[in-house]
Design an enzyme around this catalytic site. Sequence first.
Site, PDB file in Angstrom:
ATOM      1  N   SER A 194      59.730  11.049 -16.889  1.00 47.44           N
ATOM      2  CA  SER A 194      59.138  12.197 -16.073  1.00 47.44           C
ATOM      3  C   SER A 194      59.182  11.706 -14.665  1.00 47.44           C
ATOM      4  CB  SER A 194      57.400  12.030 -16.204  1.00 47.44           C
ATOM      5  OG  SER A 194      56.803  12.805 -15.409  1.00 47.44           O
ATOM      6  N   HIS A 200      52.040  13.492 -22.643  1.00 50.58           N
ATOM      7  CA  HIS A 200      52.135  13.644 -21.383  1.00 50.58           C
ATOM      8  C   HIS A 200      52.417  14.987 -21.005  1.00 50.58           C
ATOM      9  CE1 HIS A 200      54.677  13.944 -17.608  1.00 50.58           C
ATOM     10  NE2 HIS A 200      54.041  12.745 -17.192  1.00 50.58           N
ATOM     11  N   ASN A 201      53.423  15.725 -21.449  1.00 50.97           N
ATOM     12  CA  ASN A 201      53.561  17.036 -21.226  1.00 50.97           C
ATOM     13  C   ASN A 201      52.531  18.008 -21.940  1.00 50.97           C
ATOM     14  OD1 ASN A 201      56.007  15.905 -20.440  1.00 50.97           O
ATOM     15  ND2 ASN A 201      57.504  17.807 -21.021  1.00 50.97           N
ATOM     16  N   GLU A 212      49.851  18.080 -19.224  1.00 54.37           N
ATOM     17  CA  GLU A 212      50.371  18.640 -18.153  1.00 54.37           C
ATOM     18  C   GLU A 212      50.280  20.173 -18.225  1.00 54.37           C
ATOM     19  OE1 GLU A 212      55.034  19.632 -17.265  1.00 54.37           O
ATOM     20  OE2 GLU A 212      54.402  17.397 -16.602  1.00 54.37           O
ATOM     21  N   LYS A 270      55.915  10.584 -24.257  1.00 53.04           N
ATOM     22  CA  LYS A 270      56.147  11.643 -23.178  1.00 53.04           C
ATOM     23  C   LYS A 270      55.633  13.229 -23.740  1.00 53.04           C
ATOM     24  CE  LYS A 270      58.442  13.514 -19.737  1.00 53.04           C
ATOM     25  NZ  LYS A 270      58.847  14.831 -20.060  1.00 53.04           N
TER      26      LYS A 270
END
Length: 301
Positions: free
Chosen positions: A121, A176-177, A180, A173
């Site tokens: 990221s 994480h996205n 987001e 990840k």
Amino acid sequence: MELGMVGLGRMGANMAQRLVQHGHRVVGFDPGPQAREQASQRGIDAVGSLDELVDALAAPRAIWLMVPAGETVDRTLAELRPRLAAGDVVIDGGNSYYQDTVRRAKELAVDGIAYVDCGTSGGVWGLAEGYSLMVGGDEAAVERLRPVFEALAPAPDRGWGRVGPSGAGHFTKMVHNGIEYGMMQAYAEGFAIMERKHEFGLDVARIAEIWRHGSVVRSWLLDLSANALQRNPTLDGIAPFVADSGEGRWTVAEAIALDVSAPVITLSLLERLRSREGDSFADKLLAAMRGEFGGHAIRHS
């Protein structure tokens, strides 16, 4: 340390350049001659084939893939595998689906090749500010790559770490996205409410700037929103079409499989799908934010 880099697009080239700036040698390959030429101008040893890349690296080799997730990764690995040897390590720095990563790690382990997944990221800002790196894979392989991760991260002692075995980096990840997605949606909806309150004549760009300092909702995403609104307060010319890279979908599917309630992430994904059917200020701001943090293309109306 020396490293091979396959894929010299914007992010791959930026990462390679950051490594070069920290004293590492990077040998890079990209099928596009223009990408190779631009990489050479950044101090990267660009070569014209995978054979040249492998030959230019001393064994045991470390090769970082920055290619699109999916079939391109499998195709690249199929081409690389017969050229590699036991003791070599391949790092996938893209947004691969974590179950594909687990499969690939098992396949390469048969030949004694380690496969490390690195959820990355930082977008286009990573060259200057460093990247957040979520690393999965064998502990010994990750430790061997420590100098690379320390150079790419914001600082050697923060912003990166091994989070688990093969697949864990890409899984982290993915989540994480998903987070987001939810954060971006909340900002976009809040600013859309203020933009619609016509009797107050609110200056949303100024409000974004106020919130950046001291507010409990301050964040890097807010900084990027403020940048976009300062340049274009009404978001004129930006089509309300918000793309998704797939990781939000994977996060929602995983939440369902694990019986975890994730309504905010799920609804933010659905809002992106809905954006392709109509017009809204919120969707324009979401598209603008993606352009700010990741250099993603903005569709213009």
